[in-house]
Design a protein around this motif. Structure first.
Motif, PDB file in Angstrom:
ATOM      1  N   TRP A  40       0.854  -1.177   0.000  1.00 63.06           N
ATOM      2  CA  TRP A  40       0.000   0.000   0.000  1.00 63.06           C
ATOM      3  C   TRP A  40       0.896   1.234   0.000  1.00 63.06           C
ATOM      4  O   TRP A  40       2.103   1.148   0.182  1.00 63.06           O
ATOM      5  CB  TRP A  40      -0.945   0.012   1.195  1.00 63.06           C
ATOM      6  CG  TRP A  40      -0.281   0.281   2.513  1.00 63.06           C
ATOM      7  CD1 TRP A  40      -0.227   1.457   3.206  1.00 63.06           C
ATOM      8  CD2 TRP A  40       0.438  -0.663   3.331  1.00 63.06           C
ATOM      9  NE1 TRP A  40       0.472   1.322   4.383  1.00 63.06           N
ATOM     10  CE2 TRP A  40       0.895   0.023   4.471  1.00 63.06           C
ATOM     11  CE3 TRP A  40       0.747  -2.016   3.194  1.00 63.06           C
ATOM     12  CZ2 TRP A  40       1.628  -0.603   5.467  1.00 63.06           C
ATOM     13  CZ3 TRP A  40       1.488  -2.642   4.188  1.00 63.06           C
ATOM     14  CH2 TRP A  40       1.919  -1.932   5.306  1.00 63.06           C
ATOM     15  N   THR A  41       0.298   2.394  -0.220  1.00 64.99           N
ATOM     16  CA  THR A  41       1.051   3.646  -0.224  1.00 64.99           C
ATOM     17  C   THR A  41       0.649   4.491   0.972  1.00 64.99           C
ATOM     18  O   THR A  41      -0.541   4.772   1.178  1.00 64.99           O
ATOM     19  CB  THR A  41       0.809   4.438  -1.521  1.00 64.99           C
ATOM     20  OG1 THR A  41       1.217   3.644  -2.633  1.00 64.99           O
ATOM     21  CG2 THR A  41       1.599   5.739  -1.511  1.00 64.99           C
ATOM     22  N   VAL A  78       5.060   6.832   0.319  1.00 64.64           N
ATOM     23  CA  VAL A  78       6.007   5.733   0.519  1.00 64.64           C
ATOM     24  C   VAL A  78       5.273   4.422   0.263  1.00 64.64           C
ATOM     25  O   VAL A  78       4.232   4.157   0.875  1.00 64.64           O
ATOM     26  CB  VAL A  78       6.581   5.745   1.949  1.00 64.64           C
ATOM     27  CG1 VAL A  78       7.548   4.578   2.146  1.00 64.64           C
ATOM     28  CG2 VAL A  78       7.279   7.070   2.237  1.00 64.64           C
ATOM     29  N   ASP A  79       5.815   3.612  -0.628  1.00 65.32           N
ATOM     30  CA  ASP A  79       5.237   2.289  -0.875  1.00 65.32           C
ATOM     31  C   ASP A  79       5.680   1.347   0.234  1.00 65.32           C
ATOM     32  O   ASP A  79       6.876   1.103   0.435  1.00 65.32           O
ATOM     33  CB  ASP A  79       5.702   1.746  -2.237  1.00 65.32           C
ATOM     34  CG  ASP A  79       5.103   2.522  -3.391  1.00 65.32           C
ATOM     35  OD1 ASP A  79       3.988   3.061  -3.228  1.00 65.32           O
ATOM     36  OD2 ASP A  79       5.741   2.610  -4.455  1.00 65.32           O
ATOM     37  N   ILE A 147       9.990  -1.799  -2.245  1.00 66.86           N
ATOM     38  CA  ILE A 147       8.876  -1.677  -1.303  1.00 66.86           C
ATOM     39  C   ILE A 147       9.439  -1.742   0.111  1.00 66.86           C
ATOM     40  O   ILE A 147      10.203  -2.650   0.448  1.00 66.86           O
ATOM     41  CB  ILE A 147       7.846  -2.796  -1.514  1.00 66.86           C
ATOM     42  CG1 ILE A 147       7.374  -2.829  -2.972  1.00 66.86           C
ATOM     43  CG2 ILE A 147       6.678  -2.623  -0.564  1.00 66.86           C
ATOM     44  CD1 ILE A 147       6.688  -1.572  -3.422  1.00 66.86           C
ATOM     45  N   ARG A 148       9.048  -0.806   0.949  1.00 68.99           N
ATOM     46  CA  ARG A 148       9.580  -0.763   2.316  1.00 68.99           C
ATOM     47  C   ARG A 148       8.814  -1.738   3.208  1.00 68.99           C
ATOM     48  O   ARG A 148       7.647  -1.539   3.520  1.00 68.99           O
ATOM     49  CB  ARG A 148       9.484   0.660   2.868  1.00 68.99           C
ATOM     50  CG  ARG A 148      10.019   0.808   4.287  1.00 68.99           C
ATOM     51  CD  ARG A 148      10.830   2.053   4.426  1.00 68.99           C
ATOM     52  NE  ARG A 148      11.958   2.076   3.507  1.00 68.99           N
ATOM     53  CZ  ARG A 148      12.749   3.142   3.335  1.00 68.99           C
ATOM     54  NH1 ARG A 148      12.529   4.243   4.035  1.00 68.99           N
ATOM     55  NH2 ARG A 148      13.745   3.106   2.487  1.00 68.99           N
ATOM     56  N   LEU A 149       9.498  -2.799   3.597  1.00 64.13           N
ATOM     57  CA  LEU A 149       8.905  -3.790   4.482  1.00 64.13           C
ATOM     58  C   LEU A 149       9.077  -3.434   5.951  1.00 64.13           C
ATOM     59  O   LEU A 149       8.245  -3.815   6.784  1.00 64.13           O
ATOM     60  CB  LEU A 149       9.529  -5.169   4.229  1.00 64.13           C
ATOM     61  CG  LEU A 149       9.279  -5.797   2.860  1.00 64.13           C
ATOM     62  CD1 LEU A 149      10.043  -7.108   2.744  1.00 64.13           C
ATOM     63  CD2 LEU A 149       7.796  -6.016   2.631  1.00 64.13           C
ATOM     64  N   CYS A 283       2.940   5.153   8.645  1.00 65.54           N
ATOM     65  CA  CYS A 283       3.875   6.252   8.923  1.00 65.54           C
ATOM     66  C   CYS A 283       4.702   6.091  10.176  1.00 65.54           C
ATOM     67  O   CYS A 283       5.797   5.541  10.123  1.00 65.54           O
ATOM     68  CB  CYS A 283       3.103   7.588   8.943  1.00 65.54           C
ATOM     69  SG  CYS A 283       2.233   7.930   7.391  1.00 65.54           S
ATOM     70  N   ALA A 284       4.254   6.577  11.313  1.00 66.75           N
ATOM     71  CA  ALA A 284       5.090   6.715  12.503  1.00 66.75           C
ATOM     72  C   ALA A 284       5.498   5.362  13.075  1.00 66.75           C
ATOM     73  O   ALA A 284       4.718   4.409  13.119  1.00 66.75           O
ATOM     74  CB  ALA A 284       4.360   7.529  13.567  1.00 66.75           C
ATOM     75  N   HIS A 285       6.746   5.305  13.557  1.00 63.90           N
ATOM     76  CA  HIS A 285       7.289   4.133  14.250  1.00 63.90           C
ATOM     77  C   HIS A 285       8.237   4.659  15.314  1.00 63.90           C
ATOM     78  O   HIS A 285       9.368   5.054  15.025  1.00 63.90           O
ATOM     79  CB  HIS A 285       8.003   3.221  13.257  1.00 63.90           C
ATOM     80  CG  HIS A 285       8.539   1.962  13.856  1.00 63.90           C
ATOM     81  ND1 HIS A 285       9.413   1.125  13.174  1.00 63.90           N
ATOM     82  CD2 HIS A 285       8.330   1.374  15.061  1.00 63.90           C
ATOM     83  CE1 HIS A 285       9.716   0.095  13.938  1.00 63.90           C
ATOM     84  NE2 HIS A 285       9.082   0.222  15.091  1.00 63.90           N
ATOM     85  N   LEU A 286       7.776   4.703  16.558  1.00 62.65           N
ATOM     86  CA  LEU A 286       8.469   5.374  17.653  1.00 62.65           C
ATOM     87  C   LEU A 286       8.789   4.380  18.761  1.00 62.65           C
ATOM     88  O   LEU A 286       8.124   3.350  18.905  1.00 62.65           O
ATOM     89  CB  LEU A 286       7.595   6.498  18.223  1.00 62.65           C
ATOM     90  CG  LEU A 286       6.987   7.461  17.198  1.00 62.65           C
ATOM     91  CD1 LEU A 286       5.917   8.308  17.845  1.00 62.65           C
ATOM     92  CD2 LEU A 286       8.063   8.328  16.578  1.00 62.65           C
ATOM     93  N   ALA A 287       9.794   4.701  19.565  1.00 63.83           N
ATOM     94  CA  ALA A 287      10.182   3.842  20.681  1.00 63.83           C
ATOM     95  C   ALA A 287      10.693   4.690  21.825  1.00 63.83           C
ATOM     96  O   ALA A 287      11.275   5.767  21.614  1.00 63.83           O
ATOM     97  CB  ALA A 287      11.253   2.841  20.254  1.00 63.83           C
TER      98      ALA A 287
END
Length: 296
Positions: A40-41, A78-79, A147-149, A283-287
């Motif tokens: 998906w985009t 982003v794909d 493609i961003r996995l 989108c977001a990936h936070l830690a």
């Protein structure tokens, strides 16, 4: 199963709340092909501000207002991609009183939610790193088509801090980087710490847990608390993650028996129940690392 004592039904199995599947959106998959993975985009980023110089009245400067700056790119597509994984339960049954398919599915139900959340946190299924995207990650992974996995978690704090500071930092980062309702992922061992500081409330309409900023909380039993590099957390701490909106697909429970597995010595046959899952987020990936414990 014969003996001198009477045979009765055991207690009903009651699943724990706050499972990963409940916090995810469930869009229509449009067929079974999602089990081969999906793409998906994401339109991630933000917006800017500007002004119309002819509408500004400048007083006391003796000159006209400056021209507004040119509009810059604020968002990008982003794909993204996600892979599926399967959770299963297998056991050997005596041919005398052979369990039916409902009992096979029940065996899966007792550990399904734990195994699903463990795979989604660690990225590991069947002992191999094959679950993408997953939470505990510090490196980007693209497939051969670009493609961003997998994304790398953005650490919003440099060191473990008080739970109120940590949840506030994740809430603020989600508001800035995503803008919509995201998901905060919490090891179940940290839930008591958050509740002791009144950092968790329940949504009366959905029954889901929410942060003070309004983001969903999933406190899954299989979450390990490990850091983005996969290392176990320091004593007295755990890692929390936050993502944009989460979506998931899951298949039906499939039950099989294997006559070829008949063990003549033990008079047993193998039975197995399984279900396939896939999860992704926007989108977001936070830690952030958090200190455990009740307020002093």
């Amino acid at each position: 199963m014969a003996g001198i004592r009477g045979i009765v039904d055991g207690p009903d199995f009651v699943a724990l709340p706050n499972v990963l599947w409940d916090a995810a959106q469930h869009p229509s998959p449009g067929g079974p092909h999602w089990q081969q993975g999906v793409t998906w985009t994401d339109w991630c980023g933000g917006a800017g501000t500007t002004y119309a110089d002819e509408c500004i009245a400048v007083t006391g400067t003796g000159g006209a207002p400056p021209a507004p700056p040119a509009w810059e790119t604020t968002a990008s597509g982003v794909d993204r991609g996600a892979t599926a994984f399967t959770v299963y339960a297998a056991f050997d049954c005596s041919l005398i009183g052979l369990p039916d398919t409902d009992q096979a599915a029940e065996a899966l139900a007792r550990s399904e939610a734990f195994q699903v959340s463990r795979a989604f946190w660690t990225g590991t299924a069947g002992g191999q790193a094959t679950v993408w995207p997953h939470l505990a990650a510090d490196a980007v992974l693209d497939d051969p088509q670009g493609i961003r996995l997998q994304t790398a978690a953005d650490e919003v704090l440099a060191a473990a801090d008080d739970p109120a500071v940590v949840v506030g930092a994740l809430d603020a980062a989600l508001a800035e980087q995503y803008g919509g309702q995201g998901v905060v992922h919490v090891p179940v061992a940290a839930l008591a710490t958050l509740k002791s500081r009144a950092l968790v409330r329940k949504d009366d309409d959905t029954g889901l847990l929410l942060t003070p900023g309004g983001h969903r909380i999933v406190a899954a039993a299989g979450y390990t608390g490990s850091g983005p590099d996969g290392a176990a957390p320091a004593a007295g701490t755990v890692w929390l993650y936050a993502t944009g909106a989460l979506f998931g697909y899951r298949g039906d429970v499939v039950v099989r028996d294997f006559p070829a597995s008949f063990d003549r010595a033990k008079n047993t046959v193998r039975k197995q129940a399984s279900r396939t899952y896939l999860f992704g987020w926007e989108c977001a990936h936070l830690a952030a690392p958090m200190t455990l414990g009740v307020p002093t």
